[in-house]
Design an enzyme around this catalytic site. Structure first.
Site, PDB file in Angstrom:
ATOM      1  N   CYS A 174      49.266  41.079  43.710  1.00 51.56           N
ATOM      2  CA  CYS A 174      50.380  41.266  42.772  1.00 51.56           C
ATOM      3  C   CYS A 174      49.995  42.277  41.702  1.00 51.56           C
ATOM      4  O   CYS A 174      49.207  41.966  40.806  1.00 51.56           O
ATOM      5  CB  CYS A 174      50.762  39.932  42.136  1.00 51.56           C
ATOM      6  SG  CYS A 174      52.115  40.062  40.929  1.00 51.56           S
ATOM      7  N   CYS A 212      51.189  41.320  38.124  1.00 56.80           N
ATOM      8  CA  CYS A 212      50.387  40.258  37.515  1.00 56.80           C
ATOM      9  C   CYS A 212      49.034  40.771  37.040  1.00 56.80           C
ATOM     10  O   CYS A 212      48.602  40.484  35.919  1.00 56.80           O
ATOM     11  CB  CYS A 212      50.150  39.128  38.525  1.00 56.80           C
ATOM     12  SG  CYS A 212      51.610  38.492  39.347  1.00 56.80           S
ATOM     13  N   ASP A 213      48.337  41.517  37.896  1.00 56.11           N
ATOM     14  CA  ASP A 213      46.933  41.820  37.649  1.00 56.11           C
ATOM     15  C   ASP A 213      46.627  43.280  37.353  1.00 56.11           C
ATOM     16  O   ASP A 213      45.525  43.603  36.891  1.00 56.11           O
ATOM     17  CB  ASP A 213      46.099  41.372  38.855  1.00 56.11           C
ATOM     18  CG  ASP A 213      46.189  39.873  39.086  1.00 56.11           C
ATOM     19  OD1 ASP A 213      46.285  39.138  38.095  1.00 56.11           O
ATOM     20  OD2 ASP A 213      46.165  39.438  40.254  1.00 56.11           O
TER      21      ASP A 213
END
Length: 321
Positions: free
Chosen positions: A144, A147-148
């Site tokens: 992701c 997300c990261d």
């Protein structure tokens, strides 16, 4: 046990709402259902939290200005649902059938019945299955970018894949660093041409076709990758700070063979998260949503429960005890 007379036949139901899957979508649905004084159960075969459990530091969920571990985040979701009275059942769902407006859910712990069902089984990312992938998940290996990606600002990032998702996520990552390498094992992208053209034209993205990642190496985190040029046969190592894998995902819909799905296998719903079967809802990553994020999954869960509550009210309005 709730007693409802439908179609002239008295039936007993264990729950108003049964939720299959205990990720962010399912836990949110449980919280809203229990708070609305509905009898609700979450059926989860593993620990509540879903894919959130593998997130090392979650920093983009609204209301959390400081990063929080996925495990702690999930525990808070779970405790909140329990505080409102949601029940939890650790079991595997084997089948789901609807008869006379009642859902029969066969689990590894027995059969339970419910007036409505919310499916929150999610989707599983496809893995490369190479050495180092599992070991470094959450420590440089991610599935992701939203997300990261921010953890690797101005770092050297490797992206694996050749479809729309790989191209989209590479474009996102290219806003964070000028060192994105996108590899694809074939000699051309599978992505839409317009999207692929934008990737190739992006000065922050280096595209390498006919290239495979064979191994991920490091000590405490990702440090380098082992690459294979499958056209020339050349194998080489190169330092990278992160590996983002986008080779597709598989929605977990085995218990719903008759529900309408899109071409990728995701469940089709209306704006109430309801499937073509009245009283059956799908939320989170298992449905055909345009954006798969925790905050979207939570929103889906709240909407589904709100609509399920209205559906239950209508059912009870047509029945008598």
């Amino acid at each position: 046990m709730l007693k409802v007379l439908l179609g002239g036949l008295r039936m007993n139901t264990d729950y108003d709402v049964a939720i299959i899957g205990g990720g962010a979508a399912g836990l949110t649905a449980a919280q809203y259902a229990a708070r609305a004084n509905l009898k609700v159960v979450i059926i989860e075969e593993m620990a509540p939290g879903g894919q959130c459990l593998i997130i090392a530091d979650l920093e983009n969920y609204p209301g959390f200005p400081e990063p929080i571990s996925g495990i702690e985040f999930s525990q808070r979701f779970e405790q909140q649902a329990r505080n409102f009275g949601a029940e939890f059942l650790t079991a595997t769902v084997r089948s789901l059938k609807k008869e006379d407006n009642i859902f029969n859910i066969e689990t590894s712990k027995g059969i339970i019945t419910s007036l409505t069902v919310i499916v929150a089984t999610g989707a599983k990312h496809r893995h490369l299955g190479i050495p180092g992938e599992k070991e470094f998940t959450g420590r440089g290996v991610s599935y992701c970018a939203t997300c990261d990606g921010p953890f690797f600002r101005n770092k050297k990032i490797l992206v694996v894949g050749g479809g729309d998702a790989a191209c989209d996520e590479s474009m996102f990552l290219a806003n964070l660093t000028d060192k994105v390498i996108l590899i694809h094992r074939r000699d051309r992208f599978r992505a839409q041409k317009a999207l692929a053209d934008r990737v190739v034209a992006n000065k922050n993205i280096e595209v390498r076709f006919n290239t495979e990642l064979k191994e991920i190496k490091g000590s405490m985190k990702v440090e380098k990758g082992v690459f294979l040029n499958n056209k020339s046969g050349e194998e080489y190592e190169e330092e990278v700070d992160a590996v983002f894998v986008f080779i597709g995902s598989d929605p977990q819909t085995a218990i719903l063979p008759e529900v309408e799905k899109d071409e990728a296998g995701y469940i089709v719903t209306n704006q109430c998260m309801e499937t073509e079967i009245p009283g059956l809802y799908a939320v989170g990553d298992v449905r055909n949503t345009p954006f798969r994020q925790l905050v979207v999954a939570a929103s889906d869960g709240a909407i589904a429960t709100h609509c399920a509550s209205q559906y239950i009210d209508d059912l009870k309005g047509q029945s008598y005890t």
